[in-house]
Design an enzyme around this catalytic site. Structure first.
Site, PDB file in Angstrom:
ATOM      1  CB  CYS A 124       2.505   0.907   5.580  1.00 56.22           C
ATOM      2  SG  CYS A 124       0.529   1.673   6.915  1.00 56.22           S
ATOM      3  CG  HIS A 130       7.562   9.281  -3.652  1.00 56.26           C
ATOM      4  ND1 HIS A 130       6.660   9.833  -3.699  1.00 56.26           N
ATOM      5  CD2 HIS A 130       8.138   9.315  -2.137  1.00 56.26           C
ATOM      6  CE1 HIS A 130       6.078  10.479  -2.541  1.00 56.26           C
ATOM      7  NE2 HIS A 130       7.045  10.096  -1.578  1.00 56.26           N
ATOM      8  CG  HIS A 155      11.307 -17.665   2.939  1.00 56.83           C
ATOM      9  ND1 HIS A 155      10.667 -18.338   3.263  1.00 56.83           N
ATOM     10  CD2 HIS A 155      12.342 -17.631   3.141  1.00 56.83           C
ATOM     11  CE1 HIS A 155      11.013 -19.970   3.645  1.00 56.83           C
ATOM     12  NE2 HIS A 155      12.615 -19.466   3.657  1.00 56.83           N
ATOM     13  CG  HIS A 195       2.053  -3.739   4.272  1.00 53.95           C
ATOM     14  ND1 HIS A 195       1.962  -3.672   5.614  1.00 53.95           N
ATOM     15  CD2 HIS A 195       1.491  -2.917   3.925  1.00 53.95           C
ATOM     16  CE1 HIS A 195       1.161  -2.742   6.334  1.00 53.95           C
ATOM     17  NE2 HIS A 195       0.975  -2.397   4.844  1.00 53.95           N
ATOM     18  CG  HIS A 246      -6.153 -14.930  11.935  1.00 48.03           C
ATOM     19  ND1 HIS A 246      -6.155 -15.665  12.520  1.00 48.03           N
ATOM     20  CD2 HIS A 246      -6.977 -14.769  11.133  1.00 48.03           C
ATOM     21  CE1 HIS A 246      -6.475 -15.753  13.145  1.00 48.03           C
ATOM     22  NE2 HIS A 246      -7.983 -16.054  12.353  1.00 48.03           N
ATOM     23  CG  ASN A 258      -1.680  -1.926   7.980  1.00 48.80           C
ATOM     24  OD1 ASN A 258      -0.713  -2.515   8.308  1.00 48.80           O
ATOM     25  ND2 ASN A 258      -2.747  -1.786   7.576  1.00 48.80           N
TER      26      ASN A 258
END
Length: 511
Positions: free
Chosen positions: A243, A322, A406, A410, A439, A443
């Protein structure tokens, strides 16, 4: 009776006044502490300026009073010493040229587009459970587990699943997976080209990321074929990176834009659900079924100085972390077969702890790049006291509100957003875009951070100079951040993902 009512009302008013008087000292103390913190922040951040300006003024005044002829003599010396002036000028021009040629070229985000699927692909909870039951692949325990996950997930009833999953029985095939990919990618690209008036032939760099679906020819080749992109285009296809691959794709495009002058780069981020739906009964592999939904994004980047005037944002920082060297982190999001040889993605119970460790490493690198000096001093002083002097004290969590306006976290799930809200000490408004994206769209993997940015724009909250922090997590395990600065008061683009529903948000999605 009226007199009694007035007596009761008066006594209630007096009680409220007494409570206010008791709480007034605490309130004043909190207000004082707030302004003390603000004063400290501004003092430390502008310490160099506050020190240097008076010193420079004193030096100029002293020089003008004591030796008023020195400056005049220096000017006359340069005026008659032509060789020195030419040499100095040559060094200045050479140094300026080297600086201009070697400095990083600014990368501008001209515009972006997010995919909104057709209404017939919506999957409300009752329909999701009904179709799951009709497949005959799930036992009662698995069905009840999925129902509980859906209720607690933070997803609403308007998310989308691909067409193959709406059929009874579901028909996941290579062809239907290709159709899902094409609908999403071509949909966002058509909208992007229409909004920016950029011709496909003008694209010099193409980066596509999709973790679980990697056909031959590649997804990037599909785009080249569809839009007849030029033959010397630099195209890349990133797979298996989870993702957070959208940030990796932006980083790759940024590096390429440093080398190739005056061109456009397009970054397409998506995920494919059709061939990656799990039809087994292993609990840890059922969670992705409940969270992942159809979505995608396309981002247009440019290194052309002329695009600064119309660009929405300027790229400021990309920080990648990573943790794949650690075995637990490597296997916490893992595609495998269950005991019945059915393929799915398994989520480890250690996922949140591993994500927290990756986040800590990432913000340790990002912090010095974005935080004001005041916050850095507090962080490092606390670190020294804890490590060198072994003092028992909580680690200082920097106030990232001083660095960012802001936050686009994710939308991996409700637990992910809750954890970051708590660990970074954010306010509900800071995570509103993430919660509402989860919502409304679920995802959507690597594209979710763009739906969140679109939400902020649709709410009219993005102002010139505002900084945005997009942060994403992915298999491997990775935590990646990208920072943008708004170049204008950003308005939502035409045919945006929130265009038909922004007035209905925010909603209370906590159950």
């Amino acid at each position: 009776m009226d007199g009694g009512g007035n007596s009761t009302e008066n006594s209630g008013t007096v009680g409220v006044q007494i409570q206010l008087c008791r709480r007034l000292p605490d309130f004043l103390q909190s207000v004082k502490l707030k302004y003390v913190k603000l004063g400290y922040h501004y003092l430390v951040s502008n310490l160099i300026t506050l020190c240097l300006v008076p010193i420079m003024l004193i030096i100029i005044i002293e020089a003008s009073q004591k030796n008023p002829d020195d400056i005049r003599q220096l000017w006359l010396h340069l005026q008659y010493n032509l060789v020195s002036v030419i040499i100095c000028s040559a060094f200045f021009v050479f140094g300026s040229t080297v600086y201009i040629m070697t400095r990083p070229r600014p990368v501008y985000l001209v515009d972006y587009s997010c995919y909104r699927a057709p209404e017939n692909l919506k999957a409300p909870f009752h329909l999701f459970m009904e179709r799951s039951r009709l497949t005959g692949d799930f036992d009662e325990s698995s069905l009840e587990f999925q129902r509980k996950i859906l209720v607690r997930s933070g997803l609403g009833n308007d998310t989308y699943v691909p067409e193959a999953m709406h059929l009874i029985p579901p028909q996941p095939s290579m062809q239907s997976a290709r159709e899902e990919a094409q609908q999403v990618m071509f949909g966002v690209l058509d909208n992007l080209f229409a909004n920016t008036n950029v011709k496909p032939k003008d694209i010099g760099i193409l980066v596509v990321n999709c973790s679980l679906f990697n056909p031959t020819p590649s997804l990037s080749a599909m785009i080249v074929n569809k839009y007849k992109l030029r033959g010397n285009i630099l195209s890349f296809n990133l797979g298996g990176m989870g993702c957070s691959a959208g940030v990796i794709a932006v980083d790759l495009a940024k590096d390429l834009l440093q080398v190739h002058r005056k061109t456009y780069a397009v970054v397409v981020s998506t995920e494919n659900i059709t061939q990656n739906w799990y039809f087994g009964n292993k609990k840890s592999m059922l969670i992705p079924n409940c969270l992942f939904r159809v979505g995608g994004s396309a981002v247009l980047l440019s290194n052309k100085s002329a695009d600064r005037r119309r660009a929405k944002y300027k790229l400021v920082h990309v920080v990648r972390t990573h943790k794949g060297a650690d075995d637990k982190a490597f296997r916490c999001v893992y595609q495998e077969q269950d005991d019945a040889r059915k393929i799915g993605v398994s989520l480890s119970k250690d996922l949140m702890a591993i994500a927290g460790g990756a986040l800590k490493t990432n913000i340790t690198t990002l912090g010095p790049l974005v935080l004001p000096v005041s916050e850095q001093l507090l962080f490092f002083s606390t670190l020294i006291l804890r490590t060198l002097f072994k003092m028992k004290m909580r680690p200082y969590i920097p106030n990232f509100n001083l660095a960012f306006d802001h936050f686009c976290i994710h939308a991996g799930g409700r637990a992910v957003i809750d954890e970051l809200e708590k660990n970074l000490q954010l306010l509900p408004v800071h995570v509103e875009a993430s919660r509402m994206t989860l919502h409304r769209f679920g995802n959507t993997s690597s594209s979710s951070i763009w739906y969140e940015l679109a939400y902020t724009e649709a709410k009219g909250r993005m102002r010139r100079g505002h900084r945005v922090w997009q942060i994403a997590f992915g298999s491997g395990f990775k935590c990646n951040s990208v920072v943008w600065e708004a170049l204008q008061n950003v308005k939502p683009s035409c045919n945006g993902p929130w265009e038909d529903c922004i007035d209905s948000y925010p909603v209370n999605c906590i159950s």
